[in-house]
Design a protein around this motif. Structure first.
Motif, PDB file in Angstrom:
ATOM      1  N   ALA A  57      50.174  35.301  29.287  1.00 41.63           N
ATOM      2  CA  ALA A  57      48.756  36.585  28.700  1.00 41.63           C
ATOM      3  C   ALA A  57      47.444  36.274  28.011  1.00 41.63           C
ATOM      4  N   SER A  58      48.217  35.446  26.901  1.00 45.00           N
ATOM      5  CA  SER A  58      47.179  34.590  26.524  1.00 45.00           C
ATOM      6  C   SER A  58      46.139  33.743  27.261  1.00 45.00           C
ATOM      7  N   LEU A  59      47.046  32.929  27.662  1.00 48.22           N
ATOM      8  CA  LEU A  59      46.191  32.242  29.282  1.00 48.22           C
ATOM      9  C   LEU A  59      45.122  32.847  30.386  1.00 48.22           C
ATOM     10  N   GLN A  60      45.864  34.489  30.060  1.00 45.40           N
ATOM     11  CA  GLN A  60      45.598  34.659  31.502  1.00 45.40           C
ATOM     12  C   GLN A  60      43.423  35.280  30.678  1.00 45.40           C
ATOM     13  N   LYS A  61      44.294  36.393  29.530  1.00 50.01           N
ATOM     14  CA  LYS A  61      43.119  36.702  28.834  1.00 50.01           C
ATOM     15  C   LYS A  61      42.020  35.806  28.370  1.00 50.01           C
ATOM     16  N   LEU A  62      42.193  34.508  28.224  1.00 50.08           N
ATOM     17  CA  LEU A  62      41.114  33.302  28.219  1.00 50.08           C
ATOM     18  C   LEU A  62      40.227  32.768  29.898  1.00 50.08           C
ATOM     19  N   GLU A  63      41.174  32.737  29.986  1.00 47.40           N
ATOM     20  CA  GLU A  63      41.097  32.386  31.112  1.00 47.40           C
ATOM     21  C   GLU A  63      39.827  33.785  31.871  1.00 47.40           C
ATOM     22  N   SER A  64      40.119  34.645  31.777  1.00 56.20           N
ATOM     23  CA  SER A  64      38.991  36.000  32.754  1.00 56.20           C
ATOM     24  C   SER A  64      38.083  36.076  31.835  1.00 56.20           C
TER      25      SER A  64
END
Length: 153
Positions: A57-64
């Protein structure tokens, strides 16, 4: 108060993402090492699944955020890496889930196999099975957490 430039913000997000990616890689390696053991630890696998979902979830948020801030030429290069990490996370979560499902659906006979069948051992067998398999709230919580952390389509 010091203002942070857009480039510095992007760079900070990229460094954070890199740290999370490293953490994800280490978690996946840890899961692989755990699941090849003769007797993998069920609780360790649950913990790793929980941590992995949080990192995802953290990775997806940062990638976005990074994708919104980045240049188009940079984005093309990053998409491949994002997909690789996403695929790796999905494969790892699936492996853990299969292990959990296998552990939850079977094994009750193994847990009480050491007990001789007798009236005095019946209560003991029931207690052992309740301790090992009767944790409904834990199962419900684990599945709810999994559902809540799924990516929206």
């Amino acid at each position: 108060m010091e203002r942070v430039s857009k480039d510095e913000t992007v760079e900070r997000n990229i460094r954070s993402r890199s740290g999370i990616r490293t953490s994800v890689t280490n978690i996946i390696k840890g899961v692989e090492a755990e699941l090849v053991k003769d007797e993998p630890c069920f609780e360790t696998s649950l913990d790793k699944l929980e941590i992995l979902m949080d990192k995802e979830a953290s990775l997806q948020k940062l990638e976005s955020i990074i994708n919104e801030q980045g240049e188009i030429t940079e984005l093309e290069l990053e998409v491949g890496l994002e997909l690789e990490y996403s695929d790796s996370i999905t494969r790892c979560k699936s492996r853990i889930q299969r292990f959990i499902d296998k552990h939850r659906r079977g094994g009750a006979d193994k847990v009480i196999s050491g007990l001789t069948l007798s009236n005095e051992n019946y209560d003991k067998a029931v207690e052992i099975l309740k301790d090992g398999f009767g944790q409904k709230q834990s199962v419900i919580s684990a599945y709810m957490n999994t559902l809540l952390k799924l990516q929206l389509v």
